[in-house]
Design a protein around this motif. Structure first.
Motif: not given
Length: 377
Positions: A61-72
């Motif tokens: 989901r889009a939230s998974d990609v955002r989470a990857a950005l948040d986690a670095g």
């Protein structure tokens, strides 16, 4: 060279590119894996970039990609062409080592117009680092927004008007002093901006790759993930001068396969080329790809998959804004749009010719449902 490699059609070449980019069969197991394989994915429009990843990583989901950005585990920066891309964090510094000097030379004239000197850039680096430290100590923030940095620059006598602030921020990122980090929340919702963080704080470990070795690796990874492609495609994509790109290619011949088409040499990985033995899959595939997707923007010459007479249907007025594309069997056959009617959100196809056939129409509807589900997640 197998006979099948001697004269593939443009549509077959397009399907080989789909395979190289993980757009056929199973794709990639994770967001980070997809981005690392692609090396750099165009991402100036974040919403489009999210779906570009989603198309390559089933079940996300889009939230998974955002989470990857948040986690670095994935970063977004300007590694080449002055355009935002998604990259693996360990790749950013060494790619900048190859590309940033040329880009900074290209913008030198604009910097003179804006009155930006090397001392100004160094001054803004110190301001940015201090600002992020203060925000972390007082608010627990993991970085600073662009607006916060611009305010700090202004208070220190560094004007940010007339694009001066954008160029200052870009210069700090080009020198690997700043990098975009976690997403910045907006009114309690996921925003489209990211916080700026000191580079070493957000990416504590970077690979150390020399220029010649780095260009060879960059070229190999580009051809592995984007092939079949030409050396000119790579030079445009990376902004590595053709002379250096051609020198790197001579070191990679035993790791690549050459496919001639209309007098031009295209290169791809042996793993992708072997698909020609039993017929390249995807002849009946239909994909609703985002605007700015690497499938189209990752090449200087896009005519292999997009007929020149339809180019302006994808980029109206040649304004640099790419519409979402429909790819059927390796060929761009139309565009599509997100529609909003009251509280209802949908998608609508805009084929270049006539209407989508029954089977293609059903495939597009399935793609539309997948897109809406992905973006809502």
């Amino acid at each position: 060279m197998p006979a099948a490699l001697k004269n593939p059609s443009p549509r077959v070449m397009g399907r080989l590119r789909l395979a190289s980019q993980g757009l056929l069969a199973g794709g990639f197991p994770s967001v980070a894996d997809a981005v690392r394989w692609m090396t750099a994915m165009q991402a100036q429009d974040l919403g489009h970039a999210l779906w570009a990843v989603g198309q390559r990583v089933p079940g996300t989901r889009a939230s998974d990609v955002r989470a990857a950005l948040d986690a670095g585990t994935v970063v977004r920066s300007w590694p080449m062409r002055g355009t935002l891309h998604l990259l693996a964090p360990e790749d950013l510094r060494w790619i900048l080592g190859i590309t940033s000097d040329r880009l900074m030379s290209m913008v030198a004239g604009r910097h003179r117009e804006l009155g930006i000197t090397q001392d100004d850039i160094s001054h803004c680096r110190d301001i940015a680092v201090k600002t992020t430290e203060v925000l972390k100590a007082t608010e627990g923030a993991h970085g600073a927004t662009r607006e916060q940095l611009f305010q700090a620059f202004e208070e220190a006598g560094q004007s940010t008007t007339a694009q001066r602030g954008i160029h200052l921020l870009g210069s700090l990122c080009q020198r690997a002093w700043l990098v975009q980090g976690p997403m910045a929340a907006s009114s309690g919702k996921a925003g489209v901006q990211q916080l700026f963080v000191p580079f070493e704080e957000w990416i504590p470990e970077s690979r150390d790759v020399g220029r010649e070795e780095g260009i060879a690796e960059l070229l190999f990874r580009y051809l592995r993930s984007h092939g079949p492609a030409t050396i000119k495609d790579f030079s445009w994509w990376s902004q590595v001068p053709l002379t250096e790109a051609r020198a790197a290619l001579t070191t990679l011949h035993d790791r690549l396969v050459e496919v001639p088409l209309d007098g031009t040499s295209y290169w791809l990985s042996p793993e992708t080329a072997v698909l020609l033995d039993d017929g390249v899959p995807g002849s009946r595939s239909l994909l609703a790809l985002p605007g700015f997707d690497e499938y189209l923007l990752g090449y200087q010459d896009r005519s292999l998959v997009l007929a020149p007479e339809y180019a302006e249907r994808v980029v109206p007025g040649k304004n640099g804004v790419f519409k979402r594309i429909i790819v059927s069997g390796g060929e761009v056959v139309g565009t599509w749009a997100r529609t909003v009617s009251g509280k209802s959100v949908g998608v609508a196809p805009e084929p270049f010719e006539g209407q989508l056939g029954t089977a293609a129409g059903r495939s597009f509807e399935a793609q539309g449902r997948a897109y809406l589900k992905f973006m809502a997640g």
